[in-house]
Write an enzyme that holds these catalytic residues in place. Structure first.
Site, short mmCIF file in Angstrom:
data_model
loop_
_atom_site.label_atom_id
_atom_site.label_comp_id
_atom_site.label_asym_id
_atom_site.label_seq_id
_atom_site.Cartn_x
_atom_site.Cartn_y
_atom_site.Cartn_z
CE1 TYR A 138 14.02 22.72 39.91
CE2 TYR A 138 12.15 22.00 39.42
CZ TYR A 138 12.46 22.36 39.87
OH TYR A 138 11.92 22.58 41.04
CG ASP A 222 11.95 13.79 36.81
OD1 ASP A 222 10.06 13.95 36.31
OD2 ASP A 222 12.26 15.08 37.64
CE LYS A 249 5.79 20.21 36.61
NZ LYS A 249 5.49 21.55 37.49
#
Length: 388
Positions: A138, A222, A249
């Protein structure tokens, strides 16, 4: 009708489905948070949980961290946003350079946007279009990285990606042999959450790096979720050196953030000083509040802190495994491998554990040994009866 039902009815009248983030939805509808304090969250009905979600891994120091609140208040009284850059972004970029060894950084507002910017930069640098990525990974909600058959994604966008099975070196070699001279970037998540937090093999990571180099493409990692697992990111434990990395994040200290780091030669695509072809703005990119919060959060999450939190996560994982519960992951990230995620989520929530809707558990530095032991006991009590 419960208070949560009443809130949901209000929400559903003005927000499709009653909330803005698809990842938070559980049937019939999720509770609504009221207060977060350290390692706990209380919902609008007064139900208290130990937060093992931490806003999907983002809150490395838990809720309402006193130092972050202090530095953001100090920054806010000087101005919450400017039509000029600030020294806050310089400070955070310098910290990330020191931690990762990647030469330059550029900030945005989310992990999704970071991946968008990374891909744009890779295409501008290479003059190529194709993105190689992998099943089960994702990379946010950008059209170019969601499943190719996702509703609303134009066929032309889907055709700009080659999606391959994770951990299949032969498939990657075959795709690069066929399309390699058209590939701008190989985009890799080393431990994809959507694929059950199963780490890729060292062989596969090395092959991705080698093949990208051989065919003149860029290797991008990522690390929006996995950056918390190493002082400079999970990729350092694999011994690969990416051309680009996307973050988000934890580097925002609880505020909206994204970042792309990499080789100066590649990031030059965004530089207005030379011939950089990419103009990428963002009204709130590198916002001083976020940058101040991120600097505070990351300054207190150094090598010893990373190791300690990873050890606590490994201890929790071992307690669960010893109880017969299937759990994947590494360090402070765990994934409960359950057959019915929605039912499990509600059972854990009622037992006082806030997990991700897919079984994700993410620890924070404010959790004590007692918190972790209590989480283990509650998870075992909830799931143990379903384990053969």
């Amino acid at each position: 009708m419960t208070l949560a039902d009443e809130v949901f009815e209000r929400a559903a009248r003005v927000i499709p489905g009653g909330n803005t983030r698809s990842t938070l939805f559980v049937t019939p509808h999720p509770p609504y948070a009221a207060v977060g304090d350290g390692a706990t969250v209380v919902d609008t009905a007064g139900h208290r949980t130990i937060d093992c979600n931490n806003n999907y891994t983002a809150l490395i120091h838990g809720h309402a961290d006193p130092e972050i609140l202090a530095v953001t208040a100090e920054a806010a009284v000087k101005g919450t946003a400017f039509g000029l850059p600030t020294t806050y972004e310089v400070d955070l970029a310098e910290l990330l350079v020191a931690r990762t060894g990647l030469q330059q950084w550029r900030f945005c507002n989310s992990g999704t946007e970071a991946v968008m910017m990374l891909i744009r930069g890779a295409r501008a640098h290479t003059g190529r279009d194709l993105v190689v990525r992998f099943e089960g990974s994702y990379h946010g909600t950008y059209d170019g990285v969601v499943p190719v058959d996702a509703p609303g994604v134009p066929r032309s966008v889907a055709e700009a990606s080659i999606v391959l099975p994770q951990n299949d070196v032969s498939a990657l070699e075959g795709a690069m042999s066929r399309y390699g001279d058209r590939v701008a970037v190989v985009l890799l998540d080393l431990m994809p959450n959507r694929a059950g937090l199963t780490p890729v093999s060292t062989e596969f990571a090395s092959a991705a790096a080698r093949l990208a180099t051989d065919f003149g493409a860029l290797l991008a990692i990522d690390e929006v979720i996995s950056f918390r697992l190493g002082v400079g990111g999970l990729h350092q434990t694999y011994g690969v050196v990416p051309d680009l990395v996307s973050l988000g994040k934890i580097i925002g200290g609880g505020y909206p953030v994204g970042a792309v780091g990499g080789r100066a030669e590649v990031l030059a695509a965004f530089s207005p000083l030379g011939d950089g072809p990419v103009s990428w703005g963002g009204t709130f990119s590198a916002n001083p509040i976020t940058m101040a919060a991120g600097l505070s959060a990351m300054s207190r999450y150094g090598e010893a802190d990373v190791a300690a939190l990873n050890a606590r996560g490994d201890d929790l994982r071992m307690l669960l495994v010893d109880a017969g519960i299937r759990v994947n992951g590494r360090g402070s990230l765990l994934r409960l491998m359950v057959d019915d995620p929605t039912s499990t989520w509600w059972q854990l929530y009622e037992a006082g554990v806030l997990a991700g809707t897919n079984g994700l558990l993410a620890l924070s530095t404010v959790m004590t040994d007692e918190d972790v032991d209590l989480v283990a006991r509650r998870v075992v009590a909830t799931l143990g009866r379903h384990t053969s």
